[in-house]
Design a protein around this motif. Sequence first.
Motif, PDB file in Angstrom:
ATOM      1  N   ILE A   1      -3.824  10.563  -1.423  1.00 49.98           N
ATOM      2  CA  ILE A   1      -4.560   9.571  -2.197  1.00 49.98           C
ATOM      3  C   ILE A   1      -3.871   8.223  -2.045  1.00 49.98           C
ATOM      4  CG2 ILE A   1      -3.274  10.146  -4.319  1.00 49.98           C
ATOM      5  CD1 ILE A   1      -5.911   9.549  -5.860  1.00 49.98           C
ATOM      6  N   THR A   2      -4.670   7.177  -1.847  1.00 52.17           N
ATOM      7  CA  THR A   2      -4.121   5.838  -1.707  1.00 52.17           C
ATOM      8  C   THR A   2      -3.984   5.180  -3.080  1.00 52.17           C
ATOM      9  OG1 THR A   2      -6.269   4.761  -1.532  1.00 52.17           O
ATOM     10  CG2 THR A   2      -5.307   5.638   0.505  1.00 52.17           C
ATOM     11  N   THR A   3      -3.336   4.038  -3.083  1.00 53.55           N
ATOM     12  CA  THR A   3      -3.196   3.286  -4.319  1.00 53.55           C
ATOM     13  C   THR A   3      -4.561   2.963  -4.914  1.00 53.55           C
ATOM     14  OG1 THR A   3      -1.225   2.256  -3.365  1.00 53.55           O
ATOM     15  CG2 THR A   3      -2.111   1.267  -5.367  1.00 53.55           C
ATOM     16  N   GLY A   4      -5.528   2.739  -4.041  1.00 53.81           N
ATOM     17  CA  GLY A   4      -6.870   2.407  -4.500  1.00 53.81           C
ATOM     18  C   GLY A   4      -7.711   3.597  -4.892  1.00 53.81           C
ATOM     19  N   GLY A   5      -7.182   4.798  -4.690  1.00 52.75           N
ATOM     20  CA  GLY A   5      -7.892   5.992  -5.121  1.00 52.75           C
ATOM     21  C   GLY A   5      -8.675   6.708  -4.039  1.00 52.75           C
ATOM     22  N   ASN A   6      -8.571   6.250  -2.800  1.00 52.25           N
ATOM     23  CA  ASN A   6      -9.249   6.973  -1.716  1.00 52.25           C
ATOM     24  C   ASN A   6      -8.515   8.283  -1.444  1.00 52.25           C
ATOM     25  OD1 ASN A   6     -11.218   4.962  -1.197  1.00 52.25           O
ATOM     26  ND2 ASN A   6      -9.668   3.756  -0.143  1.00 52.25           N
TER      27      ASN A   6
ATOM     28  N   ARG B   1       4.805  13.793  -0.830  1.00 52.02           N
ATOM     29  CA  ARG B   1       5.177  12.812   0.188  1.00 52.02           C
ATOM     30  C   ARG B   1       4.651  11.438  -0.197  1.00 52.02           C
ATOM     31  NH1 ARG B   1       3.052  12.550   6.476  1.00 52.02           N
ATOM     32  NH2 ARG B   1       4.592  11.063   7.259  1.00 52.02           N
ATOM     33  N   LEU B   2       5.451  10.425   0.071  1.00 53.68           N
ATOM     34  CA  LEU B   2       5.046   9.035  -0.119  1.00 53.68           C
ATOM     35  C   LEU B   2       5.133   8.322   1.228  1.00 53.68           C
ATOM     36  CD1 LEU B   2       4.502   6.383  -1.760  1.00 53.68           C
ATOM     37  CD2 LEU B   2       6.982   6.225  -2.049  1.00 53.68           C
ATOM     38  N   VAL B   3       4.069   7.648   1.589  1.00 51.48           N
ATOM     39  CA  VAL B   3       4.051   6.847   2.811  1.00 51.48           C
ATOM     40  C   VAL B   3       3.760   5.399   2.426  1.00 51.48           C
ATOM     41  CG1 VAL B   3       2.953   6.450   5.027  1.00 51.48           C
ATOM     42  CG2 VAL B   3       3.292   8.785   4.216  1.00 51.48           C
ATOM     43  N   VAL B   4       4.601   4.518   2.891  1.00 48.73           N
ATOM     44  CA  VAL B   4       4.412   3.081   2.666  1.00 48.73           C
ATOM     45  C   VAL B   4       4.287   2.442   4.040  1.00 48.73           C
ATOM     46  CG1 VAL B   4       5.260   1.032   1.468  1.00 48.73           C
ATOM     47  CG2 VAL B   4       5.922   3.324   0.662  1.00 48.73           C
ATOM     48  N   PRO B   5       3.083   2.262   4.529  1.00 48.95           N
ATOM     49  CA  PRO B   5       2.882   1.872   5.936  1.00 48.95           C
ATOM     50  C   PRO B   5       3.561   0.571   6.346  1.00 48.95           C
ATOM     51  CG  PRO B   5       0.837   2.638   4.956  1.00 48.95           C
ATOM     52  CD  PRO B   5       1.814   2.500   3.839  1.00 48.95           C
ATOM     53  N   ASN B   6       3.650  -0.387   5.476  1.00 50.52           N
ATOM     54  CA  ASN B   6       4.174  -1.703   5.854  1.00 50.52           C
ATOM     55  C   ASN B   6       5.581  -1.925   5.328  1.00 50.52           C
ATOM     56  OD1 ASN B   6       1.691  -2.445   7.143  1.00 50.52           O
ATOM     57  ND2 ASN B   6       0.821  -2.715   5.109  1.00 50.52           N
ATOM     58  N   TYR B   7       6.371  -0.881   5.328  1.00 49.88           N
ATOM     59  CA  TYR B   7       7.734  -0.963   4.781  1.00 49.88           C
ATOM     60  C   TYR B   7       8.627  -0.046   5.594  1.00 49.88           C
ATOM     61  CZ  TYR B   7      11.322  -1.228   1.131  1.00 49.88           C
ATOM     62  OH  TYR B   7      12.475  -1.447   0.431  1.00 49.88           O
ATOM     63  N   ALA B   8       9.892  -0.348   5.613  1.00 50.78           N
ATOM     64  CA  ALA B   8      10.855   0.498   6.313  1.00 50.78           C
ATOM     65  C   ALA B   8      12.017   0.824   5.383  1.00 50.78           C
ATOM     66  CB  ALA B   8      11.364  -0.183   7.577  1.00 50.78           C
ATOM     67  N   PRO B   9      12.360   2.071   5.174  1.00 50.63           N
ATOM     68  CA  PRO B   9      11.668   3.236   5.730  1.00 50.63           C
ATOM     69  C   PRO B   9      10.302   3.455   5.071  1.00 50.63           C
ATOM     70  CG  PRO B   9      13.345   3.931   4.184  1.00 50.63           C
ATOM     71  CD  PRO B   9      13.487   2.442   4.323  1.00 50.63           C
TER      72      PRO B   9
ATOM     73  N   ILE C   1       0.854  -1.190   0.000  1.00 45.32           N
ATOM     74  CA  ILE C   1       0.000   0.000   0.000  1.00 45.32           C
ATOM     75  C   ILE C   1       0.890   1.241   0.000  1.00 45.32           C
ATOM     76  CG2 ILE C   1      -1.653   1.340   1.339  1.00 45.32           C
ATOM     77  CD1 ILE C   1      -2.719  -1.323   2.418  1.00 45.32           C
ATOM     78  N   LYS C   2       0.566   2.177  -0.866  1.00 44.65           N
ATOM     79  CA  LYS C   2       1.352   3.414  -0.967  1.00 44.65           C
ATOM     80  C   LYS C   2       0.387   4.590  -0.965  1.00 44.65           C
ATOM     81  CE  LYS C   2       4.289   0.795  -4.079  1.00 44.65           C
ATOM     82  NZ  LYS C   2       3.274  -0.243  -4.304  1.00 44.65           N
ATOM     83  N   VAL C   3       0.618   5.483  -0.062  1.00 46.67           N
ATOM     84  CA  VAL C   3      -0.196   6.686   0.021  1.00 46.67           C
ATOM     85  C   VAL C   3       0.670   7.858  -0.432  1.00 46.67           C
ATOM     86  CG1 VAL C   3      -1.591   8.174   1.481  1.00 46.67           C
ATOM     87  CG2 VAL C   3      -1.443   5.714   1.971  1.00 46.67           C
ATOM     88  N   MET C   4       0.211   8.560  -1.421  1.00 44.77           N
ATOM     89  CA  MET C   4       0.938   9.731  -1.899  1.00 44.77           C
ATOM     90  C   MET C   4       0.127  10.975  -1.580  1.00 44.77           C
ATOM     91  SD  MET C   4       2.656   8.477  -5.481  1.00 44.77           S
ATOM     92  CE  MET C   4       3.872   9.803  -5.435  1.00 44.77           C
ATOM     93  N   GLY C   5       0.822  12.035  -1.284  1.00 45.85           N
ATOM     94  CA  GLY C   5       0.109  13.243  -0.911  1.00 45.85           C
ATOM     95  C   GLY C   5       0.929  14.494  -1.095  1.00 45.85           C
ATOM     96  N   TRP C   6       0.255  15.587  -0.878  1.00 42.86           N
ATOM     97  CA  TRP C   6       0.871  16.904  -0.954  1.00 42.86           C
ATOM     98  C   TRP C   6       0.717  17.611   0.392  1.00 42.86           C
ATOM     99  CZ3 TRP C   6       3.727  18.465  -5.034  1.00 42.86           C
ATOM    100  CH2 TRP C   6       3.556  17.776  -6.228  1.00 42.86           C
ATOM    101  N   TYR C   7       1.809  18.169   0.844  1.00 42.43           N
ATOM    102  CA  TYR C   7       1.826  19.004   2.027  1.00 42.43           C
ATOM    103  C   TYR C   7       2.287  20.384   1.597  1.00 42.43           C
ATOM    104  CZ  TYR C   7       1.293  14.924   5.022  1.00 42.43           C
ATOM    105  OH  TYR C   7       0.808  13.804   5.649  1.00 42.43           O
ATOM    106  N   ARG C   8       2.017  21.360   2.435  1.00 44.14           N
ATOM    107  CA  ARG C   8       2.509  22.693   2.138  1.00 44.14           C
ATOM    108  C   ARG C   8       2.957  23.377   3.418  1.00 44.14           C
ATOM    109  NH1 ARG C   8      -3.172  25.661   0.326  1.00 44.14           N
ATOM    110  NH2 ARG C   8      -4.123  25.768   2.414  1.00 44.14           N
ATOM    111  N   GLN C   9       3.888  24.280   3.237  1.00 46.92           N
ATOM    112  CA  GLN C   9       4.368  25.060   4.363  1.00 46.92           C
ATOM    113  C   GLN C   9       4.497  26.499   3.930  1.00 46.92           C
ATOM    114  OE1 GLN C   9       8.013  23.748   6.259  1.00 46.92           O
ATOM    115  NE2 GLN C   9       7.391  24.764   8.150  1.00 46.92           N
ATOM    116  N   ALA C  10       3.660  27.331   4.520  1.00 46.99           N
ATOM    117  CA  ALA C  10       3.738  28.768   4.265  1.00 46.99           C
ATOM    118  C   ALA C  10       4.783  29.372   5.193  1.00 46.99           C
ATOM    119  CB  ALA C  10       2.376  29.406   4.502  1.00 46.99           C
TER     120      ALA C  10
END
Length: 120
Positions: free
Chosen positions: A53-58, A98-106, A33-42
């Motif tokens: 958004i998740t791999t499944g499109g959520n 940002r990419l988050v892979v919950p079941n992986y290290a790192p 499972i890979k969750v990709m997203g956007w963060y911002r810092q003003a």
Amino acid sequence: VQLQASGGGLVQAGGSLRLSCAASGSIFSSNLIKVMGWYRQASGKQSELVASITTGGNTNYADSVKGRFTISRDNAKNTVYLQMDSLKPDDTAVYYCRLVVPNYAPSNYWGQGTQVTVSS
């Protein structure tokens, strides 16, 4: 894993921009499972989640961008997009992919930032 963000720039209020984040690495050949997203810092503010958004499109959006921003992904290209419409000066920030892979290290990877500036 590498994340390459692009698409920032200067736009007038009410305008649109599209950010892209192209990801690469052997992890994308897995079924993790890979969750990709956007963060911002003003400037002078804490980083905040814009959309993910998740791999499944959520999808998940910050309340401040709901109805104006749309996140999407092309799994075949390992690319996530952020379509930003009706931009406001408050959207001015450095945007990070940002990419988050919950079941992986790192489990956590960041791309370089791309500046979005919205003029009033």
